[in-house]
Design an enzyme around this catalytic site. Structure first.
Site, PDB file in Angstrom:
ATOM      1  CG  ASP A 115       3.027  -5.089   4.083  1.00 27.18           C
ATOM      2  OD1 ASP A 115       1.995  -5.082   3.383  1.00 27.18           O
ATOM      3  OD2 ASP A 115       3.207  -4.320   5.040  1.00 27.18           O
TER       4      ASP A 115
ATOM      5  CD  GLN B 133      -0.515   1.267   0.363  1.00 30.86           C
ATOM      6  OE1 GLN B 133      -1.052   1.685  -0.656  1.00 30.86           O
ATOM      7  NE2 GLN B 133      -1.036   1.457   1.560  1.00 30.86           N
TER       8      GLN B 133
ATOM      9  CE  LYS C 174      -3.976  -0.703   3.395  1.00 36.14           C
ATOM     10  NZ  LYS C 174      -3.919   0.682   3.879  1.00 36.14           N
TER      11      LYS C 174
ATOM     12  CB  CYS D 103       1.170   2.880  10.525  1.00 32.10           C
ATOM     13  SG  CYS D 103      -0.409   3.164  11.266  1.00 32.10           S
TER      14      CYS D 103
HETATM   15  N1  PMP Z   1       1.326  -2.606   5.359  1.00 37.05           N
HETATM   16  C1  PMP Z   1       1.243  -1.521   4.591  1.00 37.05           C
HETATM   17  C2  PMP Z   1       2.374  -1.188   3.665  1.00 37.05           C
HETATM   18  C3  PMP Z   1       0.098  -0.727   4.641  1.00 37.05           C
HETATM   19  O1  PMP Z   1       0.007   0.356   3.859  1.00 37.05           O
HETATM   20  C4  PMP Z   1      -0.951  -1.080   5.523  1.00 37.05           C
HETATM   21  C5  PMP Z   1      -2.194  -0.217   5.648  1.00 37.05           C
HETATM   22  N2  PMP Z   1      -1.938   1.138   5.800  1.00 37.05           N
HETATM   23  C6  PMP Z   1      -0.816  -2.236   6.292  1.00 37.05           C
HETATM   24  C7  PMP Z   1       0.339  -2.975   6.186  1.00 37.05           C
HETATM   25  C8  PMP Z   1      -1.898  -2.687   7.217  1.00 37.05           C
HETATM   26  O2  PMP Z   1      -3.055  -3.002   6.496  1.00 37.05           O
HETATM   27  P1  PMP Z   1      -4.418  -3.330   7.243  1.00 37.05           P
HETATM   28  O3  PMP Z   1      -4.631  -2.223   8.218  1.00 37.05           O
HETATM   29  O4  PMP Z   1      -5.447  -3.364   6.153  1.00 37.05           O
HETATM   30  O5  PMP Z   1      -4.240  -4.648   7.918  1.00 37.05           O
END
Ligand code: PMP
Length: 405
Positions: free
Chosen positions: A199, A202, A225, A363
């Site tokens: 993932d 970041q 991001k 989250c």
């Molecule tokens: N994984 C990580 C580590 C994140 O920081 C985020 C966004 N906060 C996501 C997944 C999800 O990203 P998105 O909402 O742009 O799909």
């Protein structure tokens, strides 16, 4: 271009006042601001060549298609993928992970198989795998972390069995800032012939990635991001994996031929790009990556690290501050609490001083449960932040502390 105050001229949003105070934007892990080169590119697209891609035989459609495919090549170069057809445009990290989890569940997972995730994952890298496990009867196994927020590599190694089918781990934690040892993570998994999804939500900005050097099988990130618009993201997958996985969504562009008896699917990358894509977003992403390259990605990373070092040094002086996440390798994210005060109260108070931070569980509820805290206040930096802003931020925290006490 140097990483200094001049950079801020590219971000007009930063020169405004909020609550009568100059805006200090420290919520970059949630989303970054966009340079004018990106917003200009998006409006230029709509003003000059807007058209649907791949299908039209006309002039504008050809230009839009060329621009869209040029963006794919820019992404390929940025992450050093072997082929441009290994780049699938998505809405963002979440969609990329869901795509892999759902199609992997359909084709590769059966009852009692095992999927490895870690305790520091964002919900977007937990819930899709829970759904995949529910569908297939596979089970989720969780790698632990220590109190600093470092992944327990021994624990990780112990989790592999003959039933392990995939590992899904974050490159960089959005709550703690931990940068995971991704090369080691991938090497260990590959010793067991297990693929790895990283993932990169970041990691893409705060570390960068060379997917061939790291040898990961999948890498997902969101444009927003890394200075690009919202609604565009990337799933990188190794060719042989993408070839094996079934389509995720059905509809226009992902087919070769449709009949009621049998439908055949398009080649990569189109097999995974059903429906009209976000052409303007892809062009915006291309310009964002160009911006990063022109400034110098490594220079940006070093600058953010310097901001982190400076901020930690200043913040350690604040009475009763609790820094949450002190891993050996960290990106420019600082999670903290002021004594036992609720993070939302701190966030609200400093918002009135013009400072934008994030508060809550970010989250990552399982991580917060493990740390036994309701959430944190999170400050996260980008290339346009300055040490002066950090000074104002630290002062604001001291005032907030006094008010809350
Ligand atoms: N994984 C990580 C580590 C994140 O920081 C985020 C966004 N906060 C996501 C997944 C999800 O990203 P998105 O909402 O742009 O799909």
């Amino acid at each position: 271009m140097n990483v200094d105050e001049k950079i801020r001229q590219f971000f007009p949003i930063l020169s405004q006042q909020v609550h009568g105070k100059p805006l200090i934007y420290l919520d970059n892990a949630a989303t970054t601001q966009k340079p004018i080169t990106v917003t200009d590119a998006v409006s230029d697209y709509y003003e000059t060549i807007n058209s649907n891609v791949h299908r039209g035989a006309h002039y504008l459609s050809t230009l839009a298609t060329e621009a869209y495919e040029k963006a794919r090549i820019q992404v390929q170069k940025f992450i050093n993928a072997k082929y441009s057809h290994e780049i699938i445009f998505t809405r963002g990290t979440t969609e990329g992970i869901n795509l892999v989890a759902a199609t992997f569940a359909q084709k590769m997972l059966k009852a009692d198989d095992e999927v490895i995730v870690s305790r520091m994952e964002h919900h977007s890298n937990i819930v899709p795998w829970q759904l995949a496990c529910e569908k297939s009867g596979a089970v989720l196994k969780v790698v632990g972390i220590d109190q600093n927020g470092d992944l327990l590599l021994d624990d990780y190694q112990q989790l592999f069995t003959k039933k392990t089918k995939i590992v899904a781990i974050t490159h960089t934690s959005n709550s703690l800032g931990t940068i995971n040892p991704i090369k080691q993570i991938v090497d260990i998994a590959h010793q067991h012939q297990v693929p790895v999804l990283l993932d990169g939500a970041q990691g893409i900005k705060s570390c960068g990635i060379d997917v061939q050097a790291v040898d990961c099988d999948f890498y997902c990130f969101s444009g927003h991001k890394i200075y690009a618009p919202m609604g565009i993201g990337v799933l990188y997958g190794k060719e042989h994996w993408l070839e094996q996985l079934p389509p995720y969504q059905g509809g226009g562009e992902m087919i070769k031929h449709v009949s009621f008896e049998k439908t055949t699917f398009n080649d990569l990358p189109f097999k995974f790009e059903a429906g009209t894509p976000n052409v303007a977003g892809a062009i915006g992403l291309q310009h964002a990556l160009q911006f990063v390259e022109e400034v110098g990605h490594q220079q940006m990373i070093d600058y953010e690290k310097e901001l982190l070092r400076y901020a930690v040094e200043q913040m350690k002086e604040i009475e009763n501050i609790r820094l949450i996440g002190t891993a050996k390798e960290k990106s420019a994210i600082i999670s903290f609490l002021l004594g036992n005060h609720h993070p939302a109260d701190t966030g609200t108070l400093i918002d009135f001083m013009g400072i934008a931070v994030r508060t809550g569980h970010h989250c990552t509820q399982p991580l917060m449960d493990y740390l036994n805290i309701p959430g944190t206040v999170r400050a996260s930096f980008a290339v346009y932040n300055t040490k002066k802003e950090i000074d104002v931020f630290v002062k604001a925290l001291c005032s907030a502390q006094n008010m809350l006490d």
